[in-house]
Design an enzyme around this catalytic site. Structure first.
Site, PDB file in Angstrom:
ATOM      1  N   GLU A   1      40.476-117.970  26.703  1.00 36.32           N
ATOM      2  CA  GLU A   1      41.385-117.345  25.737  1.00 36.32           C
ATOM      3  C   GLU A   1      41.620-115.903  26.159  1.00 36.32           C
ATOM      4  OE1 GLU A   1      40.396-117.785  21.566  1.00 36.32           O
ATOM      5  OE2 GLU A   1      41.117-115.751  21.133  1.00 36.32           O
TER       6      GLU A   1
ATOM      7  N   GLU B   1      45.312-108.111  19.210  1.00 36.82           N
ATOM      8  CA  GLU B   1      45.037-108.499  17.836  1.00 36.82           C
ATOM      9  C   GLU B   1      44.728-107.227  17.060  1.00 36.82           C
ATOM     10  OE1 GLU B   1      41.794-111.233  17.456  1.00 36.82           O
ATOM     11  OE2 GLU B   1      40.584-110.247  18.995  1.00 36.82           O
TER      12      GLU B   1
END
Length: 286
Positions: A162, A167
């Site tokens: 990932e 974020e």
């Protein structure tokens, strides 16, 4: 390293959560032509893009994006149900994709939002992946621009890898995080770094979030500032580097979850992440 000037930012540590008033942003998008096929001074060639042009209220292009629908927490304790409705993900008629989190009871959840991916539509192995985004605000609001290994259904997570390009905790106006998750270094044990943006909130202006992936190297940027670069040397001893294979792209806005905590009475809904474009570049074939 590309030839353009970059600054390497120091990691940000010891930051506590703080509440903030959600800001209603306005677009300062310059009137520029569509991107050239080659990114100047770098050698990157444009191979895939979505400029999100289209009528207000229309759904994202189905040949590029698929809605990932559900409300079971997504492994992070998230509160929202992600839908395929225009109310949660649609074009705004001004050249943006709008992903909107709403406070409403739906399919047993108290909030709705959207999660869009290019899974089954587009994957890429090495290159530069970037998006120009204005972030939402508020405690418990969790926008993200990230990637998963295309073999996730075969090998599972985190073995697929990932890459979190960006974020953000909606309650911290000026901090973003980028990270890598892989076998033996995932979840709270990921390899990553936080970055502070000076001169204004991320919710009142558009910024360009990018990752450049090369064999054995991943670098993260905000507005062309490189603030984190990872290689196999950054991994815990004996752990596997899993970023030299195809990945697909994800855009989403979560509500609540382990990274941000729950919304509270200060959180104003709806909250919208606006995406001006997503572009993918590659090195030319010799």
């Amino acid at each position: 390293m590309t030839s353009r000037r970059v600054l390497v930012a120091l990691a940000v540590s010891g930051l506590g959560l703080m509440s903030c008033d959600p800001a209603a942003g306005v677009d300062n998008k310059p009137e520029t032509p569509k991107p050239d096929t080659v990114l100047p001074d770098t050698g990157w060639e444009l191979v895939w893009q979505d400029e999100f042009d289209g009528p207000a209220g229309s759904l994202p292009a189905s040949e590029r994006w698929r809605p990932e629908v559900g409300g079971d927490g997504w492994g992070n304790g998230q509160f929202e149900y992600n839908t395929n409705r225009a109310q949660n993900a649609s074009l705004d008629g001004e050249g943006h994709l709008a992903i909107t989190a709403r406070k409403e009871r739906f399919q047993g959840n108290d909030y709705t939002s959207a999660r869009l991916s290019t899974k089954g539509r587009f994957t890429h192995t090495y290159g530069r992946i970037e998006a120009r985004i204005m972030l939402p605000a508020g405690r418990g609001i969790w926008p993200a621009f990230w990637m998963l290994g295309a073999d996730v259904d075969q090998v599972g997570w985190p073995e697929c890898g990932e890459i979190d390009i960006m974020e953000h905790r909606g309650q911290i106006p000026s901090i973003v995080r980028s990270s890598l998750h892989g076998p033996g270094y995932s979840g709270g044990q990921n390899i990553g770094r936080e970055h502070a943006v000076g001169g204004g909130k991320l919710q009142t202006d558009f910024h360009v979030y990018a990752v450049e992936i090369e064999p054995g190297r991943v670098r993260f940027m905000l507005d062309e500032t490189v603030y984190f670069e990872a290689t196999p040397d950054n991994l815990p001893s004996g752990r596997k580097w899993v970023y030299d294979h195809p990945f697909f792209i994800i855009l989403n806005v979560a509500v609540g979850g382990s990274f941000v905590g729950p919304p509270d009475s200060s959180t104003v809904f709806p909250q919208t992440m606006k995406v001006d474009y997503v572009r993918v570049y590659a090195r030319p074939t010799p």
